[in-house]
Enzyme design. Structure first.
Site, PDB file in Angstrom:
ATOM      1  N   PRO A  79       0.820  -1.222   0.000  1.00  0.00           N
ATOM      2  CA  PRO A  79       0.000   0.000   0.000  1.00  0.00           C
ATOM      3  C   PRO A  79       0.850   1.266   0.000  1.00  0.00           C
ATOM      4  CG  PRO A  79      -0.934  -1.608   1.495  1.00  0.00           C
ATOM      5  CD  PRO A  79       0.377  -2.176   1.033  1.00  0.00           C
ATOM      6  N   CYS A  80       0.447   2.215  -0.833  1.00  0.00           N
ATOM      7  CA  CYS A  80       1.238   3.436  -1.031  1.00  0.00           C
ATOM      8  C   CYS A  80       0.651   4.648  -0.324  1.00  0.00           C
ATOM      9  CB  CYS A  80       1.354   3.738  -2.525  1.00  0.00           C
ATOM     10  SG  CYS A  80      -0.238   4.157  -3.300  1.00  0.00           S
ATOM     11  N   GLN A  81      -0.504   4.501   0.338  1.00  0.00           N
ATOM     12  CA  GLN A  81      -1.222   5.667   0.846  1.00  0.00           C
ATOM     13  C   GLN A  81      -0.369   6.547   1.757  1.00  0.00           C
ATOM     14  OE1 GLN A  81      -2.393   2.633   0.521  1.00  0.00           O
ATOM     15  NE2 GLN A  81      -4.617   2.559   0.239  1.00  0.00           N
TER      16      GLN A  81
END
Length: 359
Positions: A79-81
């Site tokens: 996940p890049c959030q």
């Protein structure tokens, strides 16, 4: 075009699988998808439809890497959030991006259970923000997690867009790939992503990630090939009696920020120019563009990209996200979200071709 036939006995496992881009790309080069981990309902259903024999492991936090089928290659776009430049930037300590460490744990557990035999290769993908989050220390932590050794910060204080390190006999290379320059024809979407390759058994990471190679041409549809966008545009122009189409994608994020700052010139510039690439497809954004025939601006219109057009921009086979494994129709909302979170297929194919060649 490269005509080599790939026929390997290699197996791949995909963590944070999404809609199965890494398995799709791997299967095109003779690498067999064995299992995947994903928690989103629609992407799981889409992937099950295309890979009915692939085992689905569910929540990554509950996977024991020593108890799942060992594979030669493990891929993951964690996940890049919390790493993205448009988020709160908590970095690898954030609740979502910290799941990166579960992927590393699973790799280590598998290597321990197989006496270092599996996996041979790991591939990680993420946003450009990973270079700068946490005062640039997050990418240092990523490299140290793969190599299990201390990695010094670059003397410039800035991570290069491509590089390599070696630690404890593990080769790690990384490189930024932009989807707009990949594919056949090239994809008109600006999508810059970090791709990292770790070789646990040798010094082949640089051959996988940096070697120039031509790829096979795969059909856009599972049934038959469609004309390339260039050829299709040419035919459309002929049918339109030589009228020249003009497409200008809106830079939506720039449009919003410049409007907020009352930056008139920046706002006008956000309307794009002819032949500009589309902005990066994102899971939570709407991608609009304007269209008219040259000299007929008054007859032009503005509309949103369709899910099919988004699939084409990502290099996916047409209709890849349309139907689930039980024949259910996937909603447009779920398709936009899944595609926006996905990996550009030609970039993944380039890496899988390198793995097939070098292993």
């Amino acid at each position: 075009m490269l005509k080599k036939n790939y026929n390997t006995n290699f197996k791949i496992g995909s963590l944070f699988d999404g809609i199965g881009v890494f398995p799709l790309s791997a299967s095109r080069f003779g690498i067999n998808p064995i299992w995947a981990s994903e928690i989103e309902k629609a992407p799981i259903s889409i992937t099950k439809r295309h890979f009915p024999d692939m085992l689905h492991l569910g929540d990554i936090t509950k996977i024991d890497g020593g108890k799942i089928p060992p594979v030669h290659i493990i891929t993951f776009g964690s996940p890049c959030q919390n790493l993205s430049n448009i988020g709160k930037r908590e970095g690898l300590t954030g609740s979502q991006s910290s799941l990166f460490y579960h992927a590393i744990r699973i790799i280590e557990e598998m290597r321990c259970a197989t006496n270092g035999a599996y996996p041979i290769i790991a591939v990680w993908e993420n946003v450009m923000g990973a270079f700068s989050s946490n005062n640039r220390l997050d990418f240092k932590a990523v490299l140290e997690s793969f190599t299990n050794t201390e990695i010094p910060m670059p003397t410039s204080g800035v991570w290069a867009k491509a590089g390599m390190v070696r630690g404890n006999e593990i080769d790690v290379c990384w490189r930024v790939l932009d989807a707009r320059y990949w594919g056949n024809p090239t994809l008109p979407q600006r999508r810059r992503r970090i791709f990292l390759v770790a070789d646990f058994r040798g010094k082949r990471a640089k051959e996988i990630l940096f070697k120039t190679r031509e790829l096979q041409s795969f059909p856009a549809s599972g049934r038959e090939s469609r004309p390339t966008s260039t050829a299709a545009s040419r035919r459309s122009s002929e049918k339109a009696r030589r009228k020249i189409p003009v497409v200008r994608p809106f830079q939506e994020r720039r449009m919003r920020s410049t409007a907020k700052d009352k930056n008139k010139s920046g706002f006008i510039g956000s309307f794009g120019r002819t032949n500009d690439p589309f902005p990066t497809l994102l899971a939570g954004s709407v991608n609009n563009f304007s269209f008219w025939y040259e000299g007929k601006e008054n007859e032009g219109y503005i509309r949103q990209l369709t899910p099919l057009e988004c699939e084409r921009l990502m290099g996916l086979p047409e209709g890849w996200t349309a139907i689930g494994n039980k024949g259910e129709v996937i909603s447009d909302y779920a398709r936009y979200k899944a595609i926006g979170n996905a990996i550009a297929v030609p970039c993944a194919e380039y890496i899988m071709a390198g793995i097939a060649e070098n292993l």
